[in-house]
Design an enzyme around this catalytic site. Structure first.
Site, PDB file in Angstrom:
ATOM      1  N   LEU A  15      40.392  45.282  31.406  1.00 14.73           N
ATOM      2  CA  LEU A  15      39.543  46.688  31.265  1.00 14.73           C
ATOM      3  C   LEU A  15      38.861  46.733  32.333  1.00 14.73           C
ATOM      4  O   LEU A  15      38.427  47.917  32.599  1.00 14.73           O
ATOM      5  CB  LEU A  15      38.524  46.360  29.962  1.00 14.73           C
ATOM      6  CG  LEU A  15      39.083  47.017  28.866  1.00 14.73           C
ATOM      7  CD1 LEU A  15      38.176  46.875  27.455  1.00 14.73           C
ATOM      8  CD2 LEU A  15      39.465  48.343  28.964  1.00 14.73           C
ATOM      9  N   LEU A  19      35.302  44.349  37.828  1.00 16.20           N
ATOM     10  CA  LEU A  19      34.745  45.431  38.639  1.00 16.20           C
ATOM     11  C   LEU A  19      33.559  45.730  38.171  1.00 16.20           C
ATOM     12  O   LEU A  19      32.698  46.225  38.954  1.00 16.20           O
ATOM     13  CB  LEU A  19      35.581  46.557  38.638  1.00 16.20           C
ATOM     14  CG  LEU A  19      36.884  46.435  39.451  1.00 16.20           C
ATOM     15  CD1 LEU A  19      37.718  47.849  39.169  1.00 16.20           C
ATOM     16  CD2 LEU A  19      36.698  46.497  40.878  1.00 16.20           C
ATOM     17  N   GLU A 139      30.761  36.602  34.432  1.00 13.19           N
ATOM     18  CA  GLU A 139      31.818  37.404  33.746  1.00 13.19           C
ATOM     19  C   GLU A 139      32.811  36.193  32.960  1.00 13.19           C
ATOM     20  O   GLU A 139      33.096  35.419  33.287  1.00 13.19           O
ATOM     21  CB  GLU A 139      32.668  37.857  34.584  1.00 13.19           C
ATOM     22  CG  GLU A 139      33.996  38.713  33.893  1.00 13.19           C
ATOM     23  CD  GLU A 139      35.120  39.062  35.031  1.00 13.19           C
ATOM     24  OE1 GLU A 139      36.154  39.220  34.754  1.00 13.19           O
ATOM     25  OE2 GLU A 139      34.815  39.023  36.142  1.00 13.19           O
ATOM     26  N   GLU A 148      40.561  30.543  22.640  1.00 12.11           N
ATOM     27  CA  GLU A 148      40.334  29.692  23.886  1.00 12.11           C
ATOM     28  C   GLU A 148      38.975  29.983  24.474  1.00 12.11           C
ATOM     29  O   GLU A 148      38.158  29.343  25.264  1.00 12.11           O
ATOM     30  CB  GLU A 148      41.427  29.781  24.888  1.00 12.11           C
ATOM     31  CG  GLU A 148      41.566  31.000  25.263  1.00 12.11           C
ATOM     32  CD  GLU A 148      42.862  31.762  24.666  1.00 12.11           C
ATOM     33  OE1 GLU A 148      43.524  32.882  25.355  1.00 12.11           O
ATOM     34  OE2 GLU A 148      42.963  31.523  23.394  1.00 12.11           O
ATOM     35  N   LYS A 222      27.643  58.704  18.069  1.00 13.65           N
ATOM     36  CA  LYS A 222      28.396  58.003  17.044  1.00 13.65           C
ATOM     37  C   LYS A 222      28.688  56.708  17.204  1.00 13.65           C
ATOM     38  O   LYS A 222      28.520  55.798  16.346  1.00 13.65           O
ATOM     39  CB  LYS A 222      29.702  58.711  16.867  1.00 13.65           C
ATOM     40  CG  LYS A 222      30.780  58.295  15.667  1.00 13.65           C
ATOM     41  CD  LYS A 222      31.938  59.192  15.657  1.00 13.65           C
ATOM     42  CE  LYS A 222      32.771  58.523  14.533  1.00 13.65           C
ATOM     43  NZ  LYS A 222      34.133  59.352  14.250  1.00 13.65           N
ATOM     44  N   CYS A 379      49.994  34.311  57.323  1.00  9.50           N
ATOM     45  CA  CYS A 379      50.403  32.807  56.989  1.00  9.50           C
ATOM     46  C   CYS A 379      51.831  32.747  56.743  1.00  9.50           C
ATOM     47  O   CYS A 379      52.435  32.615  57.859  1.00  9.50           O
ATOM     48  CB  CYS A 379      49.826  32.700  55.469  1.00  9.50           C
ATOM     49  SG  CYS A 379      49.709  31.100  55.073  1.00  9.50           S
ATOM     50  N   MET A 382      53.601  34.860  59.530  1.00  7.48           N
ATOM     51  CA  MET A 382      53.634  34.422  60.680  1.00  7.48           C
ATOM     52  C   MET A 382      54.569  33.259  60.776  1.00  7.48           C
ATOM     53  O   MET A 382      55.404  33.462  61.750  1.00  7.48           O
ATOM     54  CB  MET A 382      52.406  33.924  61.097  1.00  7.48           C
ATOM     55  CG  MET A 382      52.207  33.667  62.687  1.00  7.48           C
ATOM     56  SD  MET A 382      50.901  32.443  62.959  1.00  7.48           S
ATOM     57  CE  MET A 382      51.837  30.781  63.032  1.00  7.48           C
ATOM     58  N   GLU A 403      59.541  23.552  55.294  1.00  9.74           N
ATOM     59  CA  GLU A 403      59.113  23.604  53.798  1.00  9.74           C
ATOM     60  C   GLU A 403      60.112  23.552  52.862  1.00  9.74           C
ATOM     61  O   GLU A 403      60.237  22.975  51.848  1.00  9.74           O
ATOM     62  CB  GLU A 403      58.280  24.844  53.681  1.00  9.74           C
ATOM     63  CG  GLU A 403      57.783  25.269  52.236  1.00  9.74           C
ATOM     64  CD  GLU A 403      57.132  26.595  52.062  1.00  9.74           C
ATOM     65  OE1 GLU A 403      56.741  26.864  50.945  1.00  9.74           O
ATOM     66  OE2 GLU A 403      56.853  27.084  53.094  1.00  9.74           O
ATOM     67  N   ARG A 464      50.021  24.461  54.309  1.00 12.80           N
ATOM     68  CA  ARG A 464      50.214  23.018  54.351  1.00 12.80           C
ATOM     69  C   ARG A 464      51.290  22.775  55.498  1.00 12.80           C
ATOM     70  O   ARG A 464      51.613  21.846  55.900  1.00 12.80           O
ATOM     71  CB  ARG A 464      50.730  22.218  53.207  1.00 12.80           C
ATOM     72  CG  ARG A 464      52.008  22.588  52.564  1.00 12.80           C
ATOM     73  CD  ARG A 464      52.458  21.564  51.439  1.00 12.80           C
ATOM     74  NE  ARG A 464      51.559  21.565  50.262  1.00 12.80           N
ATOM     75  CZ  ARG A 464      51.487  22.481  49.194  1.00 12.80           C
ATOM     76  NH1 ARG A 464      52.471  23.079  49.107  1.00 12.80           N
ATOM     77  NH2 ARG A 464      50.426  22.273  48.262  1.00 12.80           N
ATOM     78  N   HIS A 509      44.236  33.842  56.444  1.00 10.16           N
ATOM     79  CA  HIS A 509      44.193  34.865  55.646  1.00 10.16           C
ATOM     80  C   HIS A 509      42.998  35.950  55.819  1.00 10.16           C
ATOM     81  O   HIS A 509      42.188  35.799  55.246  1.00 10.16           O
ATOM     82  CB  HIS A 509      44.396  34.643  54.139  1.00 10.16           C
ATOM     83  CG  HIS A 509      45.443  33.819  53.640  1.00 10.16           C
ATOM     84  ND1 HIS A 509      46.442  34.605  53.114  1.00 10.16           N
ATOM     85  CD2 HIS A 509      45.974  32.833  53.577  1.00 10.16           C
ATOM     86  CE1 HIS A 509      47.704  33.701  52.722  1.00 10.16           C
ATOM     87  NE2 HIS A 509      47.265  32.660  53.086  1.00 10.16           N
ATOM     88  N   GLU A 511      42.524  39.072  55.057  1.00  6.80           N
ATOM     89  CA  GLU A 511      42.302  39.756  53.940  1.00  6.80           C
ATOM     90  C   GLU A 511      41.125  39.418  53.295  1.00  6.80           C
ATOM     91  O   GLU A 511      40.652  40.268  52.481  1.00  6.80           O
ATOM     92  CB  GLU A 511      43.634  40.034  53.216  1.00  6.80           C
ATOM     93  CG  GLU A 511      44.063  38.872  52.264  1.00  6.80           C
ATOM     94  CD  GLU A 511      45.192  37.991  52.924  1.00  6.80           C
ATOM     95  OE1 GLU A 511      45.950  37.088  52.224  1.00  6.80           O
ATOM     96  OE2 GLU A 511      44.908  37.862  54.125  1.00  6.80           O
TER      97      GLU A 511
END
Length: 537
Positions: A15, A19, A139, A148, A222, A379, A382, A403, A464, A509, A511
């Site tokens: 929902l 934010l 939150e 849970e 209401k 990452c 690259m 990898e 890694r 990273h 971002e």
């Protein structure tokens, strides 16, 4: 005295609790208060670090190396305050601590139970590390009624009783679904959600109602009547076209002032100049630039949440709309790439793990390089760029990453060469991962140094594997510039092809450090190059 605010949700998930928490934190900041935001997740994983993106979305990495929920990204982007490992906890982490303590005999032989032992750990998490802040916003993940989540709701109920209303506020976020045939917003789900919350001992002080259209005064009255909440404390949360419009929408509805009034704190003026500037820039963004994201999880945008936001931040900076074109890397071939990437102004290959979809990503990188289209590799992006360059420019046809390839020339290798594949398990995976913020030294006169306007930077990492430095000389002979290194010069952090319009790959990273009011310099330069490419074509 620290004031605690708990944000819970009902009716449906997703929902916008994160934010809402981030927006409220920013609004309180704008009034001069110091705010910390925390996330409590009810899942049994210790953290989301090893969870499939389809299950959880993006893993957000903090400066101190915590792998956390993507909501912490919202907290950071809205407040500008760096999150840390003390801002996130899960049921899995709680039970891990509890069982360890039980084995060590720390419970002195008593019967270990959910109440009080699990709830005490939750309470300790919430009530600790409060120095230097005026408000702590927590939150609670999931929705009221989820089995849970019950220990978390019980813990905050106890805190509410302990601190009383002078220092504890409950905000409940619900949905008012709009039924088109009836042409009205339905209040019944909200009634049941509030009822379920009260059944476990929590009475919401502020009710935030999410809706796709404006909520009338009659509807608010209401809701107030049926949910036993003063109409003043029923706050509309109307859908916005852009998430950066949400904080001002909450401010206009008076959410921040209602919180201060509840706590009997003097209401002070808000300093929202930078947010009004963001809104004005969004309104003035008439031109657009098309960026292709070559992705494995192309249908799950939350897997790349911070990348999307960082691109938008650069768009806000230039007053440009970022038109994202999602490309399924698995279906990308040499035969269809011209059609798939028609009219694209920039290509971005984000981070990731695993062999699936790598062939399509390498094809996209080659397309960007050979057609001189602005390219940004992050990452794993690259690492794949170095493999593409090795295979198609340098002529190392069997270039691979360690990898997922045993045979071949290993352009990408493990950071920890002493760690065997058989030892990389869920239990010790973090020991093999380079996580968190690390310093990086830049080479003067390079694209990176010019973007950062500094030769020393800090960026967040989650990898890694690294570039094999044995191949640095041959790469440099073919025009590749290594413009950033770790402090010990063991890890290549940034590569560039300066003869192209803009071709940059980074091991970190970026971002994660971009903000709407302070776009990341590399994303700024990438979008600048894309805008220039758009104008030339």
């Amino acid at each position: 005295m620290v004031h605690f605010i708990f944000v819970t949700g009902g009716v449906v998930s997703s929902l916008g609790k994160g934010l809402t928490a981030a927006s409220l934190a920013m609004l309180l900041q704008a009034k001069g208060f110091r705010v910390s935001v925390r996330k409590l997740d009810p899942y049994l994983n210790i953290d989301p670090g090893t969870m499939n993106p389809h299950e959880h979305g993006e893993v957000y990495v903090t400066d101190d190396g915590a792998e956390t929920d993507l909501d912490l990204g919202h907290y950071e982007r809205f407040t500008g305050v760096s999150a840390c490992k003390f801002d996130s906890i899960t049921t899995g982490a709680i039970y891990s601590k509890l069982l360890k303590d039980e084995r060590l005999g720390n419970y002195a032989g008593v019967t270990v139970q959910v109440i009080p032992h699990v709830t005490n750990i939750i309470k300790d998490f919430i009530l600790s590390n409060t120095k230097g802040v005026d408000f702590i916003i927590c939150e609670i993940g999931g929705t009221v009624g989820d089995i849970e989540g019950l220990p978390f709701f019980e813990a905050i109920r106890q805190i509410g009783n302990q601190l009383k209303s002078e220092n504890c506020l409950f905000i409940h976020l619900t949905l008012l679904p709009y039924v088109k045939t009836a042409r009205e917003l339905k209040i019944k789900p909200t009634q049941h959600s509030v009822k379920a919350l009260r059944a476990i001992g929590i009475s919401p002080n502020i009710l935030v109602c999410r809706a796709e259209r404006n909520i009338s005064k009659g509807e608010i009255d209401k809701i107030s009547l049926l949910c036993n909440i003063e109409s003043e404390y029923v706050v509309p949360a109307i859908d916005q076209k852009n998430i950066y419009l949400v904080p001002i929408a909450y401010h206009n509805s008076g959410l921040d002032n209602k919180v201060l009034k509840f706590f009997n704190i003097n209401i002070m003026p808000s300093k929202l100049d930078k947010w009004h500037d963001i809104i004005n820039r969004l309104k003035d963004s008439n031109s657009k630039v098309r960026i292709a994201i070559i992705a494995k999880y192309h249908k799950l945008k939350d897997a790349y949440k911070s990348v999307i936001e960082a691109l938008d931040h650069a768009g806000i900076y230039y007053k440009y709309k970022i038109d994202l074109v999602w490309i399924n890397a698995e279906n990308l071939t040499e035969e269809n790439i011209n059609k798939k990437l028609l009219d694209i102004d920039g290509i971005l290959v984000p981070g990731g793990f695993g062999e699936r979809a790598t062939k399509g990503k390498i094809i996209a990188i080659k397309y960007a390089r050979t057609n001189n289209i602005p390219f940004f590799g992050i990452c794993f992006g690259m690492q794949l760029a170095t493999i593409e360059i090795a295979q198609n420019l340098i002529g190392i046809k069997d270039a691979v990453t360690e990898e997922f390839k045993v045979d071949g020339t290993k352009i990408i290798e493990k950071i920890n060469k002493n760690c065997e594949d058989s030892k990389i398990t869920i239990e010790n995976v973090k020991k093999t991962m380079r996580l968190g913020s690390y310093p990086c030294s830049l080479v003067a006169g390079t694209i990176a140094a010019n973007a950062y306007k500094s030769l020393e930077i800090n960026e967040r990492h989650r990898h890694r594997y690294k570039f094999n430095n044995e191949f640095q000389n041959i790469f440099e002979k073919h025009g590749i510039v290594f413009s950033g290194f770790s402090k010990d010069e063991e890890i290549v952090e940034i590569i560039e092809l300066p003869l192209l319009r803009w071709f940059v790959g980074v091991q970190f990273h970026p971002e994660f450090k971009s903000k709407p009011f302070e776009a990341h310099p590399l994303f700024i330069q990438f979008i600048k190059a894309a805008i220039e490419y758009n104008k030339c074509n």
